[in-house]
Design an enzyme around this catalytic site. Structure first.
Site, short mmCIF file in Angstrom:
data_model
loop_
_atom_site.label_atom_id
_atom_site.label_comp_id
_atom_site.label_asym_id
_atom_site.label_seq_id
_atom_site.Cartn_x
_atom_site.Cartn_y
_atom_site.Cartn_z
N ARG A 74 0.86 -1.19 0.00
CA ARG A 74 0.00 0.00 0.00
C ARG A 74 0.89 1.24 0.00
O ARG A 74 1.73 1.39 0.88
CB ARG A 74 -0.90 -0.02 1.24
CG ARG A 74 -1.68 1.25 1.44
CD ARG A 74 -2.66 1.15 2.62
NE ARG A 74 -3.33 2.42 2.76
CZ ARG A 74 -3.24 3.23 3.82
NH1 ARG A 74 -2.53 2.87 4.88
NH2 ARG A 74 -3.86 4.38 3.84
N HIS A 118 -2.84 10.94 1.23
CA HIS A 118 -2.26 10.66 2.54
C HIS A 118 -1.64 11.97 3.05
O HIS A 118 -0.43 12.07 3.23
CB HIS A 118 -1.24 9.52 2.45
CG HIS A 118 -0.94 8.84 3.76
ND1 HIS A 118 -1.09 7.48 3.95
CD2 HIS A 118 -0.50 9.33 4.94
CE1 HIS A 118 -0.73 7.17 5.20
NE2 HIS A 118 -0.37 8.29 5.82
N GLU A 163 -7.13 8.24 6.74
CA GLU A 163 -7.33 8.86 8.06
C GLU A 163 -7.78 10.31 7.99
O GLU A 163 -7.06 11.23 8.40
CB GLU A 163 -6.04 8.75 8.89
CG GLU A 163 -5.57 7.33 9.08
CD GLU A 163 -4.44 7.19 10.11
OE1 GLU A 163 -3.90 8.21 10.54
OE2 GLU A 163 -4.13 6.06 10.49
N ASN A 292 -7.18 1.41 10.25
CA ASN A 292 -5.83 1.62 10.76
C ASN A 292 -5.91 1.62 12.28
O ASN A 292 -6.73 2.35 12.86
CB ASN A 292 -5.28 2.99 10.31
CG ASN A 292 -5.13 3.08 8.79
OD1 ASN A 292 -5.35 2.11 8.06
ND2 ASN A 292 -4.75 4.25 8.31
N TYR A 294 -3.66 1.40 16.09
CA TYR A 294 -2.40 1.38 16.85
C TYR A 294 -2.62 1.12 18.33
O TYR A 294 -1.91 0.34 18.94
CB TYR A 294 -1.64 2.70 16.65
CG TYR A 294 -1.13 2.83 15.23
CD1 TYR A 294 0.10 2.29 14.86
CD2 TYR A 294 -1.90 3.45 14.24
CE1 TYR A 294 0.56 2.38 13.56
CE2 TYR A 294 -1.43 3.54 12.93
CZ TYR A 294 -0.21 3.00 12.60
OH TYR A 294 0.24 3.08 11.31
N GLU A 369 -3.32 -0.37 8.19
CA GLU A 369 -2.13 0.02 8.94
C GLU A 369 -2.19 -0.60 10.32
O GLU A 369 -3.24 -0.57 10.97
CB GLU A 369 -2.01 1.54 9.15
CG GLU A 369 -1.57 2.33 7.96
CD GLU A 369 -1.46 3.83 8.24
OE1 GLU A 369 -1.22 4.23 9.41
OE2 GLU A 369 -1.64 4.59 7.29
C1 PNW Z 1 -0.87 7.13 10.95
N1 PNW Z 1 -2.97 10.05 16.27
O1 PNW Z 1 -0.73 8.34 11.60
C2 PNW Z 1 -0.54 7.45 9.53
O2 PNW Z 1 -1.45 7.01 8.55
C3 PNW Z 1 0.87 7.18 9.15
O3 PNW Z 1 1.25 8.03 8.10
C4 PNW Z 1 1.75 7.30 10.39
O4 PNW Z 1 3.10 7.24 10.09
C5 PNW Z 1 1.33 6.19 11.33
O5 PNW Z 1 -0.05 6.22 11.60
C6 PNW Z 1 2.08 6.17 12.66
O6 PNW Z 1 1.84 7.32 13.41
C7 PNW Z 1 -1.30 8.68 12.78
O7 PNW Z 1 -2.50 11.05 16.80
C8 PNW Z 1 -0.82 9.82 13.39
O8 PNW Z 1 -3.93 9.42 16.75
C9 PNW Z 1 -1.37 10.29 14.54
C10 PNW Z 1 -2.42 9.59 15.10
C11 PNW Z 1 -2.92 8.44 14.49
C12 PNW Z 1 -2.34 7.99 13.34
#
Ligand code: PNW
Length: 468
Positions: A74, A118, A163, A292, A294, A369
């Site tokens: 991707r 993006h 996002e 996505n 995390y 992601e």
């Molecule tokens: C995503 N938050 O970013 C992005 O899609 C990527 O480009 C980035 O490198 C990756 O996750 C890791 O950070 C985010 O603040 C940035 O919640 C900030 C947030 C979430 C996702």
């Protein structure tokens, strides 16, 4: 613990984070060029000028993916390479770069997934008002059509916007992302126009592409958990769920903004810029949804309005990225954390997948992601061992596997990220790559996690975590 044979094992990147070559091929500045070159915006004043030089090294990077055994990749297209001013005809050189990249992927047997946006808006469009301006959505649709015409014959998987929450609320609300504006009303306008851009863009793509192609969007839907079951904490969680999730998936999946969003944001906006027919435009049928993930988000009700600087995992800012939610407190969820300070919690990914399995029955899902930043360093022998990342991937892929057992239709997983890269406001200090990049030489070295993940891709099963 085996995965379906057709399951895609991918990695993800984005244009500004890896390409570099910002002045080549007719490209002009995007908002991220301007932002990163502005004093005090990124850690150490770092920029994407060179990044990891993928623009010149894409052949080697594709060869590396093939060697590892990945089956999907991707990436995103830089709007400024294709339409340097955000308007007008496409620049051939810009399209040619992506055509060469795609052909390289296809001949290596790697399935491309193309993200149109993006976060790197052409600066001229920001100068004309950016995402708070309605016209930007129409400009996006035009750009989508140009890329669709050029690459629709060889790319089957399309993602309109990555996002939109980050673009709207970090870009125009807290200001920790480009263009760095701190205006909560503008952030909400941006959110609506990003939704509109998605709808118009999806329709433009379909009008020029073969019907077999899939159109999706990638949302960073939050897994919002209340600190307690007290009504005030539940209301705080509902508010954040509306501002993180419902504001996007409401119109996109269900054809309506959540009713509760309007009273929750009444002190900030009257939403008069939602015009008749907009929600219908946004609510186009999708072929898939990208998620996505995390870390989860833990919230409670504050005793009163919170003023001043806050650190809630979205970067430090005087300004909240949550318009109208000044009485919501964010908490660090318990447990081990990655280098971003984000708690590791694979149950959140399972929860998220199951939520969208219910919200959008029948819609194929992709994890577009998921990954972790660690402070990776090469050993004296030059090898890079990252057992923490292997554990992170193992935990989250196991959560995906569990979701499949529970009836979810997850078709693939894209590890964030293929390479260490420019981590936005954090610069190069946060390494998300499965492949280590030496920023002095730009040499690539697969970390042990890349080998581990490659074995998963080749066998369709998760190797033991002690593979290190
Ligand atoms: C995503 N938050 O970013 C992005 O899609 C990527 O480009 C980035 O490198 C990756 O996750 C890791 O950070 C985010 O603040 C940035 O919640 C900030 C947030 C979430 C996702």
């Amino acid at each position: 613990m085996t995965f379906p044979p057709a399951f895609l094992w991918g990695a993800a990147t984005s244009a500004y984070q890896i390409e570099g070559a910002v002045r080549e091929g007719g490209r002009t500045p995007s908002i991220w060029d301007t932002f990163s070159h502005t004093q005090g915006r990124t850690a150490g004043g770092e920029t994407g000028d060179i990044a990891v030089d993928h623009y010149h090294r894409y052949r080697d990077d594709v060869a590396l993916m093939a060697e590892l055994g990945l089956t999907a990749y991707r990436f995103s297209v830089s709007w400024s390479r294709v339409q340097p001013t955000g308007r007008g005809p496409a620049v051939q050189m810009g399209l040619d770069f992506y055509r060469r990249l795609v052909d390289e992927l296809l001949s290596a047997g790697i399935k491309p997934a193309l993200t149109l946006y993006h976060w790197d808006l052409p600066q001229e469009l920001e100068d004309a008002g950016g995402w708070p301006e309605r016209d930007t959505a129409f400009r996006f649709a035009e750009y989508a059509q140009l890329v669709g015409e050029a690459l629709g014959d060889r790319v089957e998987q399309w993602i309109t916007v990555n996002e939109p929450w980050c673009s709207a609320f970090l870009g125009y609300g807290s200001g920790v992302h480009a263009p760095g504006r701190t205006d909560p009303a503008a952030a909400l306008r941006a959110a609506h126009h990003l939704n509109l851009a998605h709808g118009l863009g999806a329709t433009a793509l379909r009008s020029v592409m073969p019907a077999r192609n899939q159109v999706a969007i990638s949302l960073n839907s939050a897994v919002v958990r209340p600190l307690s079951q007290e009504p005030a904490d539940l209301a705080a969680a509902r508010r954040i769920d509306d501002l993180a999730n419902g504001i996007f998936h409401g119109p996109i999946l269900h054809g309506a903004y959540p009713e509760s969003l309007f009273p929750e944001t009444a002190s900030v906006t009257d939403w008069s810029y939602i015009l008749d027919g907009d929600v219908r435009t946004i609510h186009v049928p999708l072929d898939a949804l990208g998620l996505n993930y995390y870390t989860p988000t833990l919230v409670s009700a504050a005793p009163g309005e919170i003023k001043g600087p806050r650190q809630d995992g979205h970067g430090a800012s005087e300004h909240s990225p949550w318009p109208g939610a000044g009485t919501v407190l964010f908490h660090q969820t318990p447990g081990e954390r990655t280098e971003m300070g984000w708690t590791i919690d694979p149950t959140g990914l399972h929860e998220l997948i199951m939520r969208y399995t219910r919200e959008a029955p029948g819609l194929p899902l992709y994890v577009t992601e998921n990954g972790a930043a660690y402070d990776d360093k090469p050993d004296p022998d030059g090898r890079v061992h990252d057992p923490e990342r292997i554990a992170y991937l193992h935990g989250h892929l196991s959560a995906v596997r569990r979701a499949l057992t529970d009836g979810a239709d997850v078709r693939g997983y894209y590890l964030w990220s293929l390479l260490d890269n420019f981590e936005w406001a954090y610069g190069y200090g946060k390494r998300f790559g499965a492949v280590y990049v030496d920023y002095a030489t730009l040499e690539r070295t697969p970390k042990s996690s890349a080998r581990w993940y490659g074995e998963a891709a080749r066998t369709g099963a998760l190797p033991a975590v002690q593979a290190d």
